[in-house]
Design a protein around this motif. Structure first.
Motif, PDB file in Angstrom:
ATOM      1  N   GLU A  75       0.453  13.135   3.536  1.00  0.00           N
ATOM      2  CA  GLU A  75      -0.832  13.151   2.834  1.00  0.00           C
ATOM      3  C   GLU A  75      -0.586  13.258   1.326  1.00  0.00           C
ATOM      4  OE1 GLU A  75      -3.185  16.314   4.378  1.00  0.00           O
ATOM      5  OE2 GLU A  75      -3.590  15.315   6.290  1.00  0.00           O
ATOM      6  N   GLY A  76      -1.204  12.373   0.588  1.00  0.00           N
ATOM      7  CA  GLY A  76      -1.038  12.380  -0.866  1.00  0.00           C
ATOM      8  C   GLY A  76       0.140  11.569  -1.353  1.00  0.00           C
ATOM      9  N   VAL A  77       0.929  10.997  -0.441  1.00  0.00           N
ATOM     10  CA  VAL A  77       2.067  10.157  -0.831  1.00  0.00           C
ATOM     11  C   VAL A  77       1.643   8.693  -0.764  1.00  0.00           C
ATOM     12  CG1 VAL A  77       4.437   9.485  -0.314  1.00  0.00           C
ATOM     13  CG2 VAL A  77       3.716  11.854   0.035  1.00  0.00           C
ATOM     14  N   THR A  78       1.689   8.004  -1.902  1.00  0.00           N
ATOM     15  CA  THR A  78       1.315   6.592  -1.950  1.00  0.00           C
ATOM     16  C   THR A  78       2.502   5.745  -1.518  1.00  0.00           C
ATOM     17  OG1 THR A  78      -0.188   7.056  -3.787  1.00  0.00           O
ATOM     18  CG2 THR A  78       0.402   4.753  -3.391  1.00  0.00           C
ATOM     19  N   THR A  79       2.412   5.186  -0.343  1.00  0.00           N
ATOM     20  CA  THR A  79       3.504   4.373   0.190  1.00  0.00           C
ATOM     21  C   THR A  79       2.972   3.441   1.268  1.00  0.00           C
ATOM     22  OG1 THR A  79       5.662   4.445   1.311  1.00  0.00           O
ATOM     23  CG2 THR A  79       4.067   6.142   1.904  1.00  0.00           C
ATOM     24  N   GLU A  80       3.690   2.352   1.480  1.00  0.00           N
ATOM     25  CA  GLU A  80       3.332   1.415   2.538  1.00  0.00           C
ATOM     26  C   GLU A  80       4.047   1.749   3.844  1.00  0.00           C
ATOM     27  OE1 GLU A  80       4.203  -2.466   1.113  1.00  0.00           O
ATOM     28  OE2 GLU A  80       2.643  -2.457  -0.443  1.00  0.00           O
ATOM     29  N   ARG A  81       4.906   2.741   3.821  1.00  0.00           N
ATOM     30  CA  ARG A  81       5.668   3.112   5.008  1.00  0.00           C
ATOM     31  C   ARG A  81       4.782   3.898   5.973  1.00  0.00           C
ATOM     32  NH1 ARG A  81      10.936   5.745   2.191  1.00  0.00           N
ATOM     33  NH2 ARG A  81      11.837   5.653   4.287  1.00  0.00           N
ATOM     34  N   ILE A 100       4.100   6.354   9.485  1.00  0.00           N
ATOM     35  CA  ILE A 100       4.697   7.569  10.033  1.00  0.00           C
ATOM     36  C   ILE A 100       5.860   7.216  10.953  1.00  0.00           C
ATOM     37  CG2 ILE A 100       4.281   9.642  11.401  1.00  0.00           C
ATOM     38  CD1 ILE A 100       2.915   9.685   8.715  1.00  0.00           C
ATOM     39  N   ASP A 101       5.685   6.159  11.750  1.00  0.00           N
ATOM     40  CA  ASP A 101       6.756   5.749  12.676  1.00  0.00           C
ATOM     41  C   ASP A 101       8.006   5.300  11.921  1.00  0.00           C
ATOM     42  OD1 ASP A 101       5.258   6.307  14.920  1.00  0.00           O
ATOM     43  OD2 ASP A 101       4.394   4.299  15.032  1.00  0.00           O
ATOM     44  N   SER A 102       7.804   4.562  10.811  1.00  0.00           N
ATOM     45  CA  SER A 102       8.966   4.103  10.046  1.00  0.00           C
ATOM     46  C   SER A 102       9.673   5.274   9.375  1.00  0.00           C
ATOM     47  CB  SER A 102       8.530   3.077   8.996  1.00  0.00           C
ATOM     48  OG  SER A 102       7.722   3.680   8.003  1.00  0.00           O
ATOM     49  N   ILE A 103       8.888   6.250   8.883  1.00  0.00           N
ATOM     50  CA  ILE A 103       9.494   7.448   8.301  1.00  0.00           C
ATOM     51  C   ILE A 103      10.295   8.186   9.366  1.00  0.00           C
ATOM     52  CG2 ILE A 103       9.030   9.718   7.290  1.00  0.00           C
ATOM     53  CD1 ILE A 103       8.573   7.501   5.349  1.00  0.00           C
ATOM     54  N   GLN A 104       9.733   8.266  10.562  1.00  0.00           N
ATOM     55  CA  GLN A 104      10.415   8.948  11.665  1.00  0.00           C
ATOM     56  C   GLN A 104      11.725   8.242  12.006  1.00  0.00           C
ATOM     57  OE1 GLN A 104       7.863   9.414  15.117  1.00  0.00           O
ATOM     58  NE2 GLN A 104       8.464  11.540  15.334  1.00  0.00           N
ATOM     59  N   ASP A 105      11.727   6.908  11.923  1.00  0.00           N
ATOM     60  CA  ASP A 105      12.946   6.145  12.203  1.00  0.00           C
ATOM     61  C   ASP A 105      13.976   6.296  11.084  1.00  0.00           C
ATOM     62  OD1 ASP A 105      11.851   5.226  14.572  1.00  0.00           O
ATOM     63  OD2 ASP A 105      11.058   3.386  13.686  1.00  0.00           O
ATOM     64  N   ASP A 106      13.494   6.383   9.835  1.00  0.00           N
ATOM     65  CA  ASP A 106      14.407   6.469   8.692  1.00  0.00           C
ATOM     66  C   ASP A 106      14.899   7.886   8.429  1.00  0.00           C
ATOM     67  OD1 ASP A 106      14.030   3.764   8.300  1.00  0.00           O
ATOM     68  OD2 ASP A 106      12.443   4.019   6.813  1.00  0.00           O
ATOM     69  N   ASP A 108      12.813   7.909  -5.689  1.00  0.00           N
ATOM     70  CA  ASP A 108      11.788   8.884  -6.070  1.00  0.00           C
ATOM     71  C   ASP A 108      10.840   9.154  -4.906  1.00  0.00           C
ATOM     72  OD1 ASP A 108      12.812   9.115  -8.614  1.00  0.00           O
ATOM     73  OD2 ASP A 108      11.524   7.561  -9.456  1.00  0.00           O
ATOM     74  N   GLU A 109      10.508   8.091  -4.192  1.00  0.00           N
ATOM     75  CA  GLU A 109       9.626   8.247  -3.026  1.00  0.00           C
ATOM     76  C   GLU A 109      10.339   9.030  -1.929  1.00  0.00           C
ATOM     77  OE1 GLU A 109       8.647   5.066   0.181  1.00  0.00           O
ATOM     78  OE2 GLU A 109       7.061   4.896  -1.340  1.00  0.00           O
ATOM     79  N   ASN A 110      11.613   8.723  -1.721  1.00  0.00           N
ATOM     80  CA  ASN A 110      12.392   9.459  -0.725  1.00  0.00           C
ATOM     81  C   ASN A 110      12.395  10.957  -1.027  1.00  0.00           C
ATOM     82  OD1 ASN A 110      13.031   7.093   0.557  1.00  0.00           O
ATOM     83  ND2 ASN A 110      15.125   6.982  -0.191  1.00  0.00           N
ATOM     84  N   GLU A 111      12.640  11.289  -2.297  1.00  0.00           N
ATOM     85  CA  GLU A 111      12.711  12.695  -2.687  1.00  0.00           C
ATOM     86  C   GLU A 111      11.382  13.392  -2.452  1.00  0.00           C
ATOM     87  OE1 GLU A 111      13.923  15.485  -6.519  1.00  0.00           O
ATOM     88  OE2 GLU A 111      13.802  13.306  -6.727  1.00  0.00           O
ATOM     89  N   LYS A 112      10.287  12.741  -2.827  1.00  0.00           N
ATOM     90  CA  LYS A 112       8.962  13.343  -2.658  1.00  0.00           C
ATOM     91  C   LYS A 112       8.653  13.573  -1.185  1.00  0.00           C
ATOM     92  CE  LYS A 112       4.143  12.900  -4.097  1.00  0.00           C
ATOM     93  NZ  LYS A 112       3.157  12.077  -4.850  1.00  0.00           N
TER      94      LYS A 112
END
Length: 306
Positions: free
Chosen positions: A90-96, A98-104, A124-128
Motif C-alpha cells: 500500500e502506497g508503493v507506486t509500481t506495476e508489479r 503481489i504474486d510477482s513480488i512473492q515470486d521475486d 530504489d523500488e526494491n529497497e522501499k
C-alpha cells in the motif's frame, strides 16, 4: 611487385566471393539482432540481513510460546504471506503485482538470522518494498504478541474468578447450615479486602465464635481452611497475572532484545548487456567467417583444377 600482385589476386578473390561475404555477414547481422532482442537483462537485487537473539540473549519475560512468535521461521513465514505483502505494498507506486513480488522475494534463513532478497530492475523500488515488508512484519508480530499476552491474561483471570466462585459457594453452603451468619460475613470481608493469603481472626470475630456450639466451631474451622486453600490458589494466579500484565506488550523492547535490523539495504546492480557491441561483434564474426569460406572455396577449386 610480387606483394602487389598477391594483394590484387586476394582482392579479386574477395570480389568474386562478394555475394557469399554479403550473405554470411547479413545472416550474422540478423542473428545478432534476434539474439539481442531475446537477451534478458539480469535483474538487480536488494537485500537486508536481519539477526535474531544476538549473542544468545533472550528476552527474560518470554515463555516458549512468545519465543516461537519472534523466531526466525515465524518471521520468514510472515514476510512471505499475502496478508503482509498486501499491506506492505500500500502506497508503493509500481506495476508489479503481489504474486510477482512473492515470486521475486527470497528469504535465506539460518538459526539466528535471515537475509531478505528482492530482485527487480528498480533498486530504489526494491529497497522501499523490503523496508515496507519488514515494518509490516514487525506489526504482525506485535499483533501476535498482543494476542498471546491477552490469551494468558484471560486464562489467569478466569482462574481467579473460578477461585472466587469457589469461595462464594463455600460461604453460601456454610450460611445454609448455620443460624449464625456473622463468621461468614467476616470471612467474606477478609476474602474481598485482604489478598495476603490468610484470614485474620479479629476481636469481633473471636467474640462471635465463642457463641457458637462446638459443632459450629468445627464447621467454621473447616470452611475457613477450605477458603484459605482457594485464596492461596487465587493469589498464585494473581501473581502470574501481575507479571504478565506488567510486560504487556512493549513489543519495541522485545524487538530491541531479539531482532537487529540494519538501517540500510545492500544493493547488487546487475550490468545491462551492451546490445550495440553485441551487434558489432556479430557483424565482424560474419565478415571473418565469410572471408574464410571464400578462400576455402578457392582453395578446393584450384586443387581440383590441378
Amino acid at each position: 611487385m610480387d606483394d602487389e600482385l598477391k594483394l590484387i589476386e586476394i582482392l579479386k578473390v574477395l570480389w568474386k566471393g562478394k555475394w557469399i561475404i554479403l550473405g554470411v555477414t547479413g545472416l550474422a547481422l540478423i542473428l545478432s539482432i534476434v539474439i539481442n532482442q531475446n537477451l534478458s537483462t539480469p535483474e538487480s537485487q536488494s537485500s537486508l540481513a536481519i539477526t535474531f537473539n544476538q549473542d544468545g540473549e533472550k528476552y527474560s519475560n518470554f515463555d516458549l510460546m512468545k519465543e516461537e512468535i519472534v523466531s526466525v521461521n515465524n518471521f520468514a513465514e510472515l514476510m512471505t504471506s499475502k496478508r503482509t505483502l498486501t499491506f506492505a505494498m500500500e502506497g508503493v507506486t509500481t506495476e508489479r503485482s503481489i504474486d510477482s513480488i512473492q515470486d521475486d522475494l527470497r528469504i535465506e534463513t539460518t538459526d539466528q538470522s535471515l537475509n531478505v532478497v528482492l530482485t527487480g530492475d528498480n533498486l530504489d523500488e526494491n529497497e522501499k518494498i523490503i523496508v515496507n515488508i519488514v515494518n509490516q512484519t514487525l506489526q504482525e508480530l506485535e499483533k501476535q504478541l498482543i494476542v498471546a499476552y491477552e490469551s494468558e491474561l484471560s486464562y489467569y483471570n478466569n482462574k481467579m474468578d473460578s477461585q472466587l466462585n469457589q469461595i462464594r459457594k463455600t460461604i453460601k453452603k456454610y450460611n445454609e447450615n448455620t443460624d449464625n451468619k456473622l463468621p461468614a460475613f467476616y470471612l467474606l470481608n477478609q476474602q474481598l479486602l485482604n489478598t495476603g493469603g490468610s484470614i485474620e481472626i479479629d476481636a469481633g470475630l473471636m467474640e462471635s465464635l465463642t457463641e457458637l456450639t462446638s459443632q459450629e466451631q468445627v464447621d467454621f474451622i473447616r470452611v475457613n481452611t477450605e477458603i484459605n486453600l482457594h485464596l492461596k490458589k487465587y493469589n498464585e494466579f494473581l501473581n502470574q497475572y501481575s507479571i504478565i500484565d506488567q510486560t504487556t506488550v512493549d513489543a519495541s523492547i522485545a524487538y530491541s532484545h531479539l531482532i537487529n535490523i540494519p538501517s540500510e539495504t545492500t544493493h547488487n546492480a546487475a550490468p545491462s548487456p551492451n546490445r550495440e557491441l553485441n551487434i558489432f561483434l556479430g557483424v565482424m564474426v560474419g565478415i571473418i567467417l565469410s572471408i574464410f569460406i571464400v578462400f576455402i572455396r578457392v582453395y578446393f577449386k584450384n586443387r581440383q583444377a590441378k
